[in-house]
Design a protein around this motif. Sequence first.
Motif, PDB file in Angstrom:
ATOM      1  N   ILE A 223       0.882  -1.168   0.000  1.00 50.02           N
ATOM      2  CA  ILE A 223       0.000   0.000   0.000  1.00 50.02           C
ATOM      3  C   ILE A 223       0.919   1.217   0.000  1.00 50.02           C
ATOM      4  CG2 ILE A 223      -1.768   1.305   1.208  1.00 50.02           C
ATOM      5  CD1 ILE A 223      -1.394  -2.366   1.912  1.00 50.02           C
ATOM      6  N   THR A 224       0.907   1.965  -1.086  1.00 48.74           N
ATOM      7  CA  THR A 224       1.878   3.036  -1.292  1.00 48.74           C
ATOM      8  C   THR A 224       1.220   4.271  -1.896  1.00 48.74           C
ATOM      9  OG1 THR A 224       3.916   3.610  -2.493  1.00 48.74           O
ATOM     10  CG2 THR A 224       2.452   2.037  -3.550  1.00 48.74           C
ATOM     11  N   SER A 225       1.877   5.414  -1.729  1.00 46.89           N
ATOM     12  CA  SER A 225       1.423   6.644  -2.388  1.00 46.89           C
ATOM     13  C   SER A 225       1.930   6.725  -3.823  1.00 46.89           C
ATOM     14  CB  SER A 225       1.906   7.875  -1.605  1.00 46.89           C
ATOM     15  OG  SER A 225       1.364   7.873  -0.307  1.00 46.89           O
ATOM     16  N   LYS A 226       2.845   5.846  -4.191  1.00 49.28           N
ATOM     17  CA  LYS A 226       3.412   5.817  -5.540  1.00 49.28           C
ATOM     18  C   LYS A 226       2.316   5.551  -6.564  1.00 49.28           C
ATOM     19  CE  LYS A 226       7.905   3.884  -6.878  1.00 49.28           C
ATOM     20  NZ  LYS A 226       8.686   4.946  -6.236  1.00 49.28           N
ATOM     21  N   ARG A 227       2.481   6.066  -7.770  1.00 51.88           N
ATOM     22  CA  ARG A 227       1.537   5.770  -8.848  1.00 51.88           C
ATOM     23  C   ARG A 227       1.661   4.313  -9.270  1.00 51.88           C
ATOM     24  NH1 ARG A 227      -0.174  10.395 -12.712  1.00 51.88           N
ATOM     25  NH2 ARG A 227      -0.310  12.129 -11.266  1.00 51.88           N
ATOM     26  N   ASP A 228       0.545   3.727  -9.664  1.00 51.38           N
ATOM     27  CA  ASP A 228       0.547   2.302  -9.984  1.00 51.38           C
ATOM     28  C   ASP A 228       1.478   1.967 -11.141  1.00 51.38           C
ATOM     29  OD1 ASP A 228      -0.613  -0.417  -9.563  1.00 51.38           O
ATOM     30  OD2 ASP A 228      -1.262  -0.117 -11.627  1.00 51.38           O
ATOM     31  N   SER A 229       1.492   2.790 -12.185  1.00 52.17           N
ATOM     32  CA  SER A 229       2.347   2.498 -13.336  1.00 52.17           C
ATOM     33  C   SER A 229       3.815   2.480 -12.933  1.00 52.17           C
ATOM     34  CB  SER A 229       2.113   3.516 -14.449  1.00 52.17           C
ATOM     35  OG  SER A 229       2.354   4.839 -13.986  1.00 52.17           O
ATOM     36  N   ALA A 230       4.200   3.425 -12.057  1.00 55.16           N
ATOM     37  CA  ALA A 230       5.582   3.479 -11.586  1.00 55.16           C
ATOM     38  C   ALA A 230       5.904   2.280 -10.707  1.00 55.16           C
ATOM     39  CB  ALA A 230       5.832   4.776 -10.821  1.00 55.16           C
TER      40      ALA A 230
ATOM     41  N   GLN B 182       4.476  -0.741 -10.612  1.00 61.85           N
ATOM     42  CA  GLN B 182       4.517  -2.015 -11.332  1.00 61.85           C
ATOM     43  C   GLN B 182       5.801  -2.144 -12.149  1.00 61.85           C
ATOM     44  OE1 GLN B 182       2.454  -4.276 -10.477  1.00 61.85           O
ATOM     45  NE2 GLN B 182       1.157  -2.851  -9.319  1.00 61.85           N
ATOM     46  N   ALA B 183       6.248  -1.052 -12.744  1.00 58.10           N
ATOM     47  CA  ALA B 183       7.490  -1.088 -13.523  1.00 58.10           C
ATOM     48  C   ALA B 183       8.682  -1.402 -12.630  1.00 58.10           C
ATOM     49  CB  ALA B 183       7.696   0.247 -14.235  1.00 58.10           C
ATOM     50  N   VAL B 184       8.688  -0.833 -11.427  1.00 56.91           N
ATOM     51  CA  VAL B 184       9.790  -1.080 -10.490  1.00 56.91           C
ATOM     52  C   VAL B 184       9.756  -2.524  -9.991  1.00 56.91           C
ATOM     53  CG1 VAL B 184      10.633  -0.528  -8.182  1.00 56.91           C
ATOM     54  CG2 VAL B 184      10.094   1.308  -9.779  1.00 56.91           C
ATOM     55  N   LEU B 185       8.580  -2.999  -9.602  1.00 57.14           N
ATOM     56  CA  LEU B 185       8.467  -4.382  -9.108  1.00 57.14           C
ATOM     57  C   LEU B 185       8.895  -5.378 -10.176  1.00 57.14           C
ATOM     58  CD1 LEU B 185       5.084  -4.295  -7.138  1.00 57.14           C
ATOM     59  CD2 LEU B 185       7.401  -3.974  -6.260  1.00 57.14           C
ATOM     60  N   GLU B 186       8.522  -5.095 -11.412  1.00 51.85           N
ATOM     61  CA  GLU B 186       8.908  -5.970 -12.521  1.00 51.85           C
ATOM     62  C   GLU B 186      10.428  -5.969 -12.704  1.00 51.85           C
ATOM     63  OE1 GLU B 186       8.089  -8.739 -15.404  1.00 51.85           O
ATOM     64  OE2 GLU B 186       6.547  -7.729 -14.191  1.00 51.85           O
ATOM     65  N   ALA B 187      11.030  -4.786 -12.658  1.00 48.87           N
ATOM     66  CA  ALA B 187      12.476  -4.677 -12.839  1.00 48.87           C
ATOM     67  C   ALA B 187      13.243  -5.373 -11.714  1.00 48.87           C
ATOM     68  CB  ALA B 187      12.877  -3.208 -12.918  1.00 48.87           C
ATOM     69  N   LEU B 188      12.681  -5.357 -10.504  1.00 46.06           N
ATOM     70  CA  LEU B 188      13.315  -5.992  -9.351  1.00 46.06           C
ATOM     71  C   LEU B 188      12.990  -7.486  -9.251  1.00 46.06           C
ATOM     72  CD1 LEU B 188      12.669  -3.196  -6.694  1.00 46.06           C
ATOM     73  CD2 LEU B 188      14.883  -3.816  -7.689  1.00 46.06           C
ATOM     74  N   ASN B 189      12.110  -7.945 -10.148  1.00 46.26           N
ATOM     75  CA  ASN B 189      11.711  -9.355 -10.187  1.00 46.26           C
ATOM     76  C   ASN B 189      11.049  -9.802  -8.872  1.00 46.26           C
ATOM     77  OD1 ASN B 189      11.429 -11.833 -11.536  1.00 46.26           O
ATOM     78  ND2 ASN B 189      13.317 -12.650 -10.670  1.00 46.26           N
ATOM     79  N   ILE B 190      10.176  -8.956  -8.338  1.00 45.67           N
ATOM     80  CA  ILE B 190       9.443  -9.320  -7.122  1.00 45.67           C
ATOM     81  C   ILE B 190       7.932  -9.126  -7.282  1.00 45.67           C
ATOM     82  CG2 ILE B 190      11.372  -8.861  -5.548  1.00 45.67           C
ATOM     83  CD1 ILE B 190      10.055  -6.157  -4.903  1.00 45.67           C
ATOM     84  N   ARG B 191       7.505  -8.793  -8.476  1.00 47.34           N
ATOM     85  CA  ARG B 191       6.090  -8.478  -8.684  1.00 47.34           C
ATOM     86  C   ARG B 191       5.176  -9.638  -8.291  1.00 47.34           C
ATOM     87  NH1 ARG B 191       3.738  -6.107 -14.423  1.00 47.34           N
ATOM     88  NH2 ARG B 191       1.612  -5.687 -13.726  1.00 47.34           N
ATOM     89  N   ASP B 192       5.585 -10.858  -8.602  1.00 49.00           N
ATOM     90  CA  ASP B 192       4.736 -12.018  -8.347  1.00 49.00           C
ATOM     91  C   ASP B 192       4.687 -12.425  -6.885  1.00 49.00           C
ATOM     92  OD1 ASP B 192       4.193 -12.124 -11.031  1.00 49.00           O
ATOM     93  OD2 ASP B 192       5.660 -13.696 -11.473  1.00 49.00           O
TER      94      ASP B 192
ATOM     95  N   LEU C 162      -1.475  -8.560  -3.831  1.00 49.05           N
ATOM     96  CA  LEU C 162      -2.060  -7.366  -4.443  1.00 49.05           C
ATOM     97  C   LEU C 162      -1.258  -6.138  -4.054  1.00 49.05           C
ATOM     98  CD1 LEU C 162      -5.295  -6.232  -2.559  1.00 49.05           C
ATOM     99  CD2 LEU C 162      -3.535  -7.680  -1.575  1.00 49.05           C
ATOM    100  N   THR C 163      -1.444  -5.078  -4.833  1.00 50.86           N
ATOM    101  CA  THR C 163      -0.837  -3.784  -4.551  1.00 50.86           C
ATOM    102  C   THR C 163      -1.901  -2.708  -4.727  1.00 50.86           C
ATOM    103  OG1 THR C 163      -0.128  -3.426  -6.846  1.00 50.86           O
ATOM    104  CG2 THR C 163       1.420  -4.553  -5.383  1.00 50.86           C
ATOM    105  N   ILE C 164      -1.860  -1.693  -3.882  1.00 47.65           N
ATOM    106  CA  ILE C 164      -2.772  -0.561  -4.017  1.00 47.65           C
ATOM    107  C   ILE C 164      -1.947   0.719  -3.966  1.00 47.65           C
ATOM    108  CG2 ILE C 164      -4.692   0.711  -3.005  1.00 47.65           C
ATOM    109  CD1 ILE C 164      -5.871  -1.893  -2.098  1.00 47.65           C
TER     110      ILE C 164
END
Length: 216
Positions: free
Chosen positions: A108-115, A117-127, A131-133
Amino acid sequence: MKFKAVLFDFDYTLGDATESIVAGFRHAFEKMGLPEPTEAAVRSTVGYLLKDGYTMLTGDSDPERQEEFVRLFQEKCRPMQPKTTKLLPGARELLEALKEAGVPMGIITSKRDSALQAVLEALNIRDMFALTISGDQVHAPKPDPTGLLRTMETLGVTGDEVLYCGDTVLDAGTAQRAGTHFAAVTTGVTPAGDFASYPCDYVARDMVDMKAWLGL
């Protein structure tokens, strides 16, 4: 592990995006004819909405100027952030231990979702996250508890079963309003003493310390 779900803030809790955030602020301020902000000043805004961070540093609450700042900030920061954001010490190990233990996780973050998701994908931890909000997916920013409450409802857990981890008093206030447990981490700019005014199960030095406290 007494918790049935562990939820996290992102910036300065799990990850460090200082390089791109400072670059974004300085780019926008230069284009807007404002003095270059120091890194310390920019770091103090992390956790707030971008428009509020702009107002914190300038005193300018004009919606059009806020919108201009956000646009210019993203122009510089967005392409940089997935490439330069790093996980903080112990964060990956904690996430892997929670996953192995079968404990659902969320952000749960104040960060924008597009930003985010791109970071989680790059860090290979998205999965790793159930959920993320993000800040642009709720009607009001933290400490409004909407994101945390929505996550609890989705996961089917109660406040007594949830731990929220964060680095700011905004996070502490969010947990308090949602009725969850809270553990602070001092890897951001908020000193440990500032959490004394909030219900707080533990104040960790970093995620290595948090992992040990959780017994993982």
